[in-house]
Design an enzyme around this catalytic site. Structure first.
Site, PDB file in Angstrom:
ATOM      1  N   ASP A  40      -5.368  14.800  13.198  1.00 34.36           N
ATOM      2  CA  ASP A  40      -3.947  15.269  12.912  1.00 34.36           C
ATOM      3  C   ASP A  40      -3.819  16.055  11.573  1.00 34.36           C
ATOM      4  OD1 ASP A  40      -3.768  13.728  15.356  1.00 34.36           O
ATOM      5  OD2 ASP A  40      -3.039  11.902  14.123  1.00 34.36           O
ATOM      6  N   THR A  58       0.874  -1.250   0.124  1.00 35.71           N
ATOM      7  CA  THR A  58      -0.107   0.085  -0.192  1.00 35.71           C
ATOM      8  C   THR A  58       0.837   1.233  -0.054  1.00 35.71           C
ATOM      9  OG1 THR A  58      -0.130   0.013   2.502  1.00 35.71           O
ATOM     10  CG2 THR A  58      -1.857  -1.210   1.300  1.00 35.71           C
ATOM     11  N   ASP A 115      -4.555  13.882   8.281  1.00 29.67           N
ATOM     12  CA  ASP A 115      -3.324  14.169   7.631  1.00 29.67           C
ATOM     13  C   ASP A 115      -3.177  14.911   6.539  1.00 29.67           C
ATOM     14  OD1 ASP A 115      -2.679  12.484   9.790  1.00 29.67           O
ATOM     15  OD2 ASP A 115      -1.313  10.892   8.711  1.00 29.67           O
TER      16      ASP A 115
END
Length: 344
Positions: A185, A96, A158
């Site tokens: 985050d 991935t 993110d």
């Protein structure tokens, strides 16, 4: 029509190192990456016509001093977007993408500047409820002297990875009048980054039924770096219920267990979306936020109300003098109009 606004055109090129990008074929290139590939070396400018550029873009460390300009001056008009997530399989079958590999745009070079551009990742967690790799980065910025003026950063987890090329590089970055949205985050990494007059927007989550939905900041500042993230004269707003977001949690990566995440938020309006009672949380209990470098100074708004003083460490007035854009950025002055406008 003048797709490149006041920045010339291929027929009236501003400088020999100006390239024009337009998805409708009126420029030198139709994709941003093809223009980046052609712009080898230092000091190239890319003028981006309005449009949606659905691609991933990477600027390697050798392509220094690049400038990207959204031709209309409105970042909503120029959007660079893709939808890789950390859990997205790589096309070659070798696993991935991972968090860094999910980035729509990756900038490794020093001296990168962008104006009036939107950087986005539109992968949606809600579409893949079974996935664990839900990080989906809009841009990863790794170079020193990286500046973003009037840009937008759109994503969920993110969104904006303000980082550096390696642990020893204290990469200085400056974000001015930018808009960033996300949930978990969504401003994170180890850069020395100043966010001046920026708007951070926390999003609603349909996959959770309780707080917290997420965290605005997750710095991973190197222990040796005296300066991490500085948020000054900004605001944090929310589309989620009141108190459903933490302001920050420290990220101590497994690759750098000596990190001491640092965030100073000053003269910033914190809306009701921020949990005023407990605005900070741990990412891992082995690294409590109280042992990191989280400070506030003269913030306003309901999310800034100090109800439990131990949960909201404040700078003294004397300490605040060391937390300025000048102190963080040193001899680099991207906020100085004469300094950074140059030919544009």
């Amino acid at each position: 029509p003048r797709p490149f606004g006041r920045y010339g055109s291929p027929a009236a090129r501003r400088t020999p190192r100006t390239l024009y990008v337009d998805p409708h074929g009126r420029g030198d290139f139709t994709s941003v990456q093809s223009a980046v590939d052609a712009a080898a070396g230092d000091g190239w400018a890319l003028v981006l016509a309005p449009g949606t550029y659905r691609e991933t873009v990477s600027v390697d460390a050798q392509r220094t001093g690049a400038t990207w300009i959204g031709a209309s001056g409105d970042p909503r008009d120029v959007v660079i977007v893709y939808d890789n997530a950390a859990g997205t399989p790589k096309p070659d079958g070798s696993g991935t993408h991972g968090t860094s590999g999910s980035a729509t745009t990756t900038v490794r070079a020093d001296g990168f500047t962008a104006r009036a551009v939107t950087f986005a990742n539109d992968w949606l967690r809600a579409d893949r409820p079974d996935w664990t790799g839900t990080q989906a980065v809009a841009i990863k910025v790794m170079g020193d002297r990286s500046a973003f003026h009037d840009c937008r950063f759109l994503g969920h987890q993110d969104t904006l990875y303000a980082d550096s090329r390696d642990l020893a590089l204290f990469a200085r970055q400056y974000y001015e009048r930018c808009y960033v949205e996300g949930d978990v985050d969504f401003v994170f990494g180890r850069a020395t980054a100043v966010y001046e007059q920026c708007h951070f927007r926390t999003l609603v989550r349909t996959d959770l039924d309780a707080a917290p939905y997420g965290f605005v900041f997750a710095p991973s500042t190197a222990g040796a770096n005296p300066r991490g993230y500085l948020v000054i004269r900004g605001r944090v707003s929310s589309e989620a219920p009141d108190g459903y977001y933490k302001l920050a949690r420290p990220w101590v990566p497994s690759s750098d267990t000596t990190a001491r995440p640092m965030l100073t938020v000053r003269e910033t309006r914190l809306g009701a979306g921020v949990d005023a009672v407990a605005p900070y949380a741990n990412m891992r209990d082995a690294y409590p936020w109280q042992e990191q470098r989280f400070r506030e100074y003269r913030n306003t708004g309901p999310g800034a109300a100090v109800t439990v003083p131990d949960n909201r460490p404040q700078l003294t007035r004397a300490e605040a003098a060391a937390h300025t854009r000048e102190a963080y950025l040193g001899d680099w002055r991207p906020y100085d109009r004469q300094h950074h406008h140059g030919r544009y």
